[in-house]
Design a protein around this motif. Structure first.
Motif, PDB file in Angstrom:
ATOM      1  N   GLU A 116       3.907 -25.382  -8.782  1.00  0.00           N
ATOM      2  CA  GLU A 116       2.911 -25.408  -7.700  1.00  0.00           C
ATOM      3  C   GLU A 116       2.845 -26.785  -7.050  1.00  0.00           C
ATOM      4  OE1 GLU A 116       0.340 -24.154  -4.980  1.00  0.00           O
ATOM      5  OE2 GLU A 116       1.134 -22.811  -6.518  1.00  0.00           O
ATOM      6  N   ILE A 255       6.474 -17.334  -1.178  1.00  0.00           N
ATOM      7  CA  ILE A 255       5.196 -16.647  -1.422  1.00  0.00           C
ATOM      8  C   ILE A 255       4.032 -17.511  -0.959  1.00  0.00           C
ATOM      9  CG2 ILE A 255       3.633 -15.832  -3.237  1.00  0.00           C
ATOM     10  CD1 ILE A 255       6.204 -15.049  -4.812  1.00  0.00           C
ATOM     11  N   ARG A 256       4.046 -18.780  -1.360  1.00  0.00           N
ATOM     12  CA  ARG A 256       2.948 -19.676  -0.988  1.00  0.00           C
ATOM     13  C   ARG A 256       2.904 -19.903   0.539  1.00  0.00           C
ATOM     14  NH1 ARG A 256       0.170 -19.150  -3.473  1.00  0.00           N
ATOM     15  NH2 ARG A 256       0.384 -20.279  -5.437  1.00  0.00           N
ATOM     16  N   ARG A 257       4.071 -20.038   1.143  1.00  0.00           N
ATOM     17  CA  ARG A 257       4.094 -20.257   2.596  1.00  0.00           C
ATOM     18  C   ARG A 257       3.520 -19.056   3.324  1.00  0.00           C
ATOM     19  NH1 ARG A 257       7.174 -18.940   6.859  1.00  0.00           N
ATOM     20  NH2 ARG A 257       7.334 -20.459   8.560  1.00  0.00           N
ATOM     21  N   ARG A 258       3.858 -17.847   2.854  1.00  0.00           N
ATOM     22  CA  ARG A 258       3.361 -16.629   3.486  1.00  0.00           C
ATOM     23  C   ARG A 258       1.838 -16.540   3.351  1.00  0.00           C
ATOM     24  NH1 ARG A 258       6.659 -13.340   1.219  1.00  0.00           N
ATOM     25  NH2 ARG A 258       5.325 -12.672  -0.497  1.00  0.00           N
ATOM     26  N   SER A 259       1.301 -16.942   2.211  1.00  0.00           N
ATOM     27  CA  SER A 259      -0.138 -16.870   2.002  1.00  0.00           C
ATOM     28  C   SER A 259      -0.900 -17.895   2.817  1.00  0.00           C
ATOM     29  CB  SER A 259      -0.452 -17.067   0.500  1.00  0.00           C
ATOM     30  OG  SER A 259      -0.154 -18.391   0.100  1.00  0.00           O
ATOM     31  N   GLU A 260      -0.200 -18.964   3.235  1.00  0.00           N
ATOM     32  CA  GLU A 260      -0.882 -20.012   4.003  1.00  0.00           C
ATOM     33  C   GLU A 260      -0.818 -19.760   5.498  1.00  0.00           C
ATOM     34  OE1 GLU A 260      -1.550 -23.603   2.820  1.00  0.00           O
ATOM     35  OE2 GLU A 260      -1.518 -23.031   0.716  1.00  0.00           O
TER      36      GLU A 260
END
Length: 261
Positions: A116, A255-260
Motif C-alpha cells: 500500500e 485497483i487503488r487507482r480505479r477506486s480513487e
C-alpha cells in the motif's frame, strides 16, 4: 460400477431406473471429462434425455447438473493436485516444487502495508523511472508498459551509462523503481546512491534483502529465491519471485487507482 466415486450408496443406486443407472455408469467411465460438458452435450454422448440427467442428479442429492459438475470439479482438484507430479522423474518433481515454493513463499513474505505504501508513493509522483539489468530487464519493461497503460508517466532504462547519468538528474518529485534479483549490480547501486543524495524516493523489487541496493532503498519488496539452480555456472537464476511481486504490485496499483477515480 463404482458408486462410491460419486458418493452414491448401493441402496441409492438400486433405486435408480435403468436409464438413470446407465447415466451414472457413463459418468463414472468418463469422470475426467464430465466437468467440461454441458447438459446438452452429455445428453448426446450418453444417449439419454436431459430430463433423465436432471432427474438423476436430484435423486443423488444435487439441484441439477451444474451443481453436480461444480462438486465434481472441486473433488477432482483436491484429489489430483499433485497426482501428475508422482508420474515424473524425481528431479523434475523437485523442479516443479521449487517453482511452487518460490511463488508461495514470496506471497507469504509480502506485507500488505508495504504494498500500500509503494502504491501511494507511485501515485503521488510526477514520473516513475524503472531501472534494471540482465534478465530482470524483461520484468521492468513489462511493468513500464503496464504503468503507461494505466496513464502513469513511466519509462524504463537498462543501459548502465544512461542509468548512471539519469540518476543524477532525477528530482524528489519523481520516483525510481529498481528490479534486481541479487541487488549487487554495480550501476544500480551507484544510481541508488545518487538518488539518496538527492532525496529521491526509491523502491526495490529483489530477492536479497541483505544486498547494497536493498539497504540503500527507501522501500524494499522482497521475494523468496530458491537456493537451488539448474544453471549453476551462469547467473540465470529464476526471476519468478520478482515476477510475482511485480504482478501483485501492478494489480494492486490498478485497483487503488480505479477506486480513487
Amino acid at each position: 460400477m463404482s458408486e462410491i466415486s460419486l458418493g452414491i450408496s448401493i441402496e441409492e443406486y438400486q433405486s435408480l431406473s435403468t436409464a438413470e443407472r446407465y447415466l451414472i455408469e457413463y459418468i463414472n467411465r468418463n469422470i475426467e471429462t464430465i466437468p467440461t460438458l454441458s447438459i446438452v452435450k452429455l445428453s448426446e454422448l450418453a444417449n439419454v434425455s436431459t430430463a433423465t440427467i436432471v432427474r438423476t442428479m436430484k435423486k443423488i442429492g444435487y439441484e441439477g447438473f451444474t451443481s453436480f459438475k461444480q462438486t465434481l470439479k472441486n473433488n477432482i482438484a483436491d484429489e489430483s493436485k499433485y497426482e501428475f507430479i508422482e508420474q515424473v522423474d524425481q528431479e523434475i518433481k523437485q523442479a516443479i516444487l521449487k517453482n511452487e515454493a518460490e511463488v508461495t513463499n514470496t506471497i507469504k513474505m509480502l506485507k500488505t502495508g508495504l504494498i500500500e505504501d509503494a502504491i501511494q508513493k507511485i501515485m503521488s509522483v510526477d514520473k516513475l523511472y524503472l531501472f534494471a539489468r540482465g534478465f530482470s530487464e524483461m520484468i521492468a519493461s513489462e511493468m513500464a508498459v503496464k504503468f503507461q497503460l494505466l496513464e502513469k508517466n513511466a519509462e524504463m532504462h537498462n543501459d548502465p551509462n544512461i542509468i548512471r547519468s539519469i540518476s543524477k538528474r532525477i528530482t524528489p518529485k519523481e520516483l525510481v523503481l529498481f528490479v534486481s534479483l541479487n541487488g549487487f549490480t554495480e550501476e544500480l547501486v551507484e544510481a541508488c546512491k545518487n538518488l539518496k543524495i538527492s532525496n529521491v524516493s526509491t523502491i526495490t523489487i529483489t530477492a536479497n534483502v541483505d544486498s547494497p541496493l536493498a539497504e540503500l532503498s527507501e522501500m524494499v519488496l522482497v521475494g523468496y529465491k530458491s537456493p537451488h539452480s539448474y544453471f549453476p555456472e551462469y547467473e540465470v537464476r529464476s526471476r519468478l519471485p520478482l515476477q510475482v511481486i511485480s504482478r501483485i504490485l501492478l494489480d494492486a496499483y490498478a485497483i487503488r487507482r480505479r477506486s480513487e477515480l
